[in-house]
Design an enzyme around this catalytic site. Sequence first.
Site, mmCIF file in Angstrom:
data_model
loop_
_atom_site.group_PDB
_atom_site.id
_atom_site.type_symbol
_atom_site.label_atom_id
_atom_site.label_comp_id
_atom_site.label_asym_id
_atom_site.label_seq_id
_atom_site.Cartn_x
_atom_site.Cartn_y
_atom_site.Cartn_z
ATOM 1 C CG ASP A 6 7.855 42.361 96.522
ATOM 2 O OD1 ASP A 6 8.693 41.540 96.100
ATOM 3 O OD2 ASP A 6 8.098 43.158 97.455
ATOM 4 C CE1 TYR A 14 9.292 45.212 102.963
ATOM 5 C CE2 TYR A 14 7.653 44.456 101.394
ATOM 6 C CZ TYR A 14 8.924 44.905 101.666
ATOM 7 O OH TYR A 14 9.814 45.043 100.621
ATOM 8 C CE LYS A 35 11.154 41.733 98.806
ATOM 9 N NZ LYS A 35 9.905 42.403 99.222
ATOM 10 C CG HIS A 86 14.243 42.015 102.873
ATOM 11 N ND1 HIS A 86 13.036 42.135 103.504
ATOM 12 C CD2 HIS A 86 14.352 43.112 102.086
ATOM 13 C CE1 HIS A 86 12.451 43.252 103.112
ATOM 14 N NE2 HIS A 86 13.224 43.861 102.261
#
Length: 276
Positions: free
Chosen positions: A46, A51, A76, A109
């Site tokens: 994930d 990120y 996401k 997200h």
Amino acid sequence: MSDVPTITLNNNVEMPQLGFGVFQVPPQDTEHVVSVALEAGYRSIDTAAAYHNEKGVGKAIVSSGLPRDEIFVTTKLWNADHGYDRALRAFDASARRLGLDIVDLYLIHWPVPSADRYVETWKALEKLAADGRVRAIGVSNFGAEHLRRLLAETATVPTVNQIELHPYFPQTELRALHAEHGIATEAWSPLGQGTVLSDATIIRLADRYGVTPAQLVLRWHLQLGNIVIPKSANPTRIRQNRDIFSFELSDQDIAAITALDTGRRIGADPATFALT
Ligand code: A2P
């Protein structure tokens, strides 16, 4: 991977119930950490555009030598990319960074209600699914009001809602709404960012089952039916968190863990979170 059960999503795609999360894993460490997770037997990873480590995830997948269809990859769409056209472009950029033609699960997200564009964004995700670019589409951090709006205004029920969920915030009402509509519940910060691991009840029960507090909490998630994505940068703990299939909690102990509910989130509130 035979001992990791799968959850059948509402579009019949099978998703491993245990995955590995890379939130806060620094980009330069991601390829290594994900390689350790794949070696330990995790087959679901994930990540998210936000990120900044999708490239490392993609590199670890290639260097693992595993067949593509044995790994389930989630990413996401970030808050700045809401809107139909922006969402399509954001997906292309994520897929390119991951080095993948097809992503297994693509999530919005955060709903960012102040921007009021998540319905439009969802329609872009529906197009990605129709075009075969993604195997499943879902949401993250959606509250009941955001889910109800998608259900009322669009044609596709999200496969998954990935939300903050741990013994201090077990999300009992939202889980019930998910169950009513066939939406799988996925837990982020399943260990409450580590806070629940020093809880006296958790420690007592973990001792009784002869497991670690983290294993006890992850097992609680599995038995509730949650998809769970613990993250760790430590190889021993990465392997430990994978070893949760050889014991079973009693209904009474599951209830005792759920009763640790404090009613307080650790992370951001989806009703107001709008960081771009
Ligand atoms: P570390 O990376 O040093 O292992 P959450 O997933 O709820 O956000 O929690 C993640 C935090 O919990 C990380 O700080 C991680 O630290 C820690 N953690 C993950 N697995 C374990 C474990 N098995 N035992 C103790 N701490 C853990």
